[in-house]
Design a protein around this motif. Structure first.
Motif, PDB file in Angstrom:
ATOM      1  N   THR A   8     -21.709 -22.614   0.933  1.00  0.00           N
ATOM      2  CA  THR A   8     -20.858 -22.879  -0.622  1.00  0.00           C
ATOM      3  C   THR A   8     -22.161 -23.146  -1.211  1.00  0.00           C
ATOM      4  N   MET A   9     -22.053 -22.333  -2.397  1.00  0.00           N
ATOM      5  CA  MET A   9     -23.205 -22.297  -3.397  1.00  0.00           C
ATOM      6  C   MET A   9     -22.659 -22.281  -4.737  1.00  0.00           C
ATOM      7  N   THR A  10     -23.416 -23.378  -5.727  1.00  0.00           N
ATOM      8  CA  THR A  10     -23.102 -23.690  -6.750  1.00  0.00           C
ATOM      9  C   THR A  10     -24.162 -23.369  -8.022  1.00  0.00           C
ATOM     10  N   LEU A  11     -23.647 -23.336  -8.961  1.00  0.00           N
ATOM     11  CA  LEU A  11     -24.772 -23.143 -10.309  1.00  0.00           C
ATOM     12  C   LEU A  11     -24.325 -24.403 -11.440  1.00  0.00           C
ATOM     13  N   LEU A  17     -19.625 -19.829  -4.513  1.00  0.00           N
ATOM     14  CA  LEU A  17     -19.307 -19.300  -3.256  1.00  0.00           C
ATOM     15  C   LEU A  17     -18.748 -20.714  -2.585  1.00  0.00           C
ATOM     16  N   GLU A  18     -17.564 -20.398  -1.703  1.00  0.00           N
ATOM     17  CA  GLU A  18     -17.001 -21.426  -0.986  1.00  0.00           C
ATOM     18  C   GLU A  18     -16.799 -21.298   0.513  1.00  0.00           C
ATOM     19  N   ASN A  19     -17.463 -21.908   1.526  1.00  0.00           N
ATOM     20  CA  ASN A  19     -17.032 -21.826   2.789  1.00  0.00           C
ATOM     21  C   ASN A  19     -17.172 -20.242   3.052  1.00  0.00           C
ATOM     22  N   ILE A  20     -18.312 -19.671   3.161  1.00  0.00           N
ATOM     23  CA  ILE A  20     -18.265 -18.289   3.443  1.00  0.00           C
ATOM     24  C   ILE A  20     -18.997 -18.125   4.873  1.00  0.00           C
ATOM     25  N   SER A  54     -27.641 -23.143  -6.081  1.00  0.00           N
ATOM     26  CA  SER A  54     -28.153 -24.279  -5.298  1.00  0.00           C
ATOM     27  C   SER A  54     -27.125 -24.410  -4.041  1.00  0.00           C
ATOM     28  N   PHE A  55     -27.730 -24.887  -2.601  1.00  0.00           N
ATOM     29  CA  PHE A  55     -26.960 -25.031  -1.585  1.00  0.00           C
ATOM     30  C   PHE A  55     -26.099 -26.314  -1.792  1.00  0.00           C
ATOM     31  N   LYS A  56     -24.751 -26.358  -1.666  1.00  0.00           N
ATOM     32  CA  LYS A  56     -23.976 -27.333  -1.270  1.00  0.00           C
ATOM     33  C   LYS A  56     -23.765 -27.785   0.070  1.00  0.00           C
TER      34      LYS A  56
END
Length: 242
Positions: A8-11, A17-20, A54-56
């Motif tokens: 899961t990636m955020t800006l 991205l969510e749960n890839i 950012s890595f969540k």
């Protein structure tokens, strides 16, 4: 070769991205498809190592080593090549100078003596103009198609183990797409290389013949399958996911 777990990636506050979950082994070609703004390019940029992301949650492993917090240059030197959907302009640096810098960064100085001859041969193979090496990177004198071909030229020079190509066919005529697809296919088939291909182009996918197909919707992978999946998507579209 590549393993992505629960990524899961955020800006800032935006989820990119969510749960890839995705695993790419040697000699595999994975096609990533999806409607616009579904997260496909965010996945490519996450593999590139975009410092703004950012890595969540989750992790990225390449050859069994954590890749999650490595810089762009270290990922590239380790053997991961990610093409730009919109290549950046680097004024003051020519395409040929970039090729020399790339070989030096990959500690392939032994190839520099024969670089000019190889560079000319690759330009001819890719259908790039004779003066391509003299042009400033992605300036107004380069067509959109030449941008894409230049990305493949860099790939052919540094010979990465895993390539991630983001809509590499944009700006190319049908005949150019077919020619480029054959070059990419030939490259991937050698030395146990693998690829992630982000594309909706039937001509490209037919030639590359992906071993795995993934459909992204709303920043996550909604469906996985074989090459029959991309053929279905090209025919029916994404209405089933709406």
């Amino acid at each position: 070769m590549l393993k992505i777990t629960n990524l899961t990636m955020t800006l800032e506050d935006q989820v990119l991205l969510e749960n890839i979950n995705l695993e790419v082994s040697k000699n595999e070609i994975h096609a990533i498809m999806g409607p616009k703004q579904s997260g496909k390019s965010h996945l490519a940029l996450s593999l590139l190592g975009n410092p703004n992301f950012s890595f969540k949650d989750g992790n990225i492993y390449f050859k069994r080593k954590s890749f999650s917090h490595k810089s762009i240059d270290k990922r590239n030197i380790a053997g991961v090549y990610v093409s730009f959907q919109t290549p950046p302009s680097i004024y003051g640096v020519s395409n040929f100078e970039l090729a020399k810098l790339s070989l030096k960064s990959h500690k392939k100085e032994k190839l520099l003596n024969a670089l000019e001859e190889k560079y000319r041969a690759l330009c001819k193979k890719l259908g790039l103009p004779k003066d391509h090496g003299d042009k400033v990177i992605n300036n107004e004198l380069m067509s959109e198609g030449d941008y894409r071909k230049n990305e493949i030229l860099q790939m052919l020079l540094i010979e990465p183990q895993l390539v991630v190509l983001d809509e590499i066919e944009i700006g190319l005529e049908d005949e150019e797409v077919i020619s480029l697809a054959k070059i990419i296919k030939e490259f991937i088939s050698k030395k146990s290389r693998s690829a992630i291909i982000i594309s909706q182009n039937k001509q490209l996918l037919d030639i590359l013949n992906p071993t795995h197909v993934h459909v992204m919707v709303n920043n996550t992978i909604k469906e996985k399958g074989s090459k029959e999946l991309y053929k279905r998507i090209i025919t029916d579209g994404y209405s089933q996911f709406s």
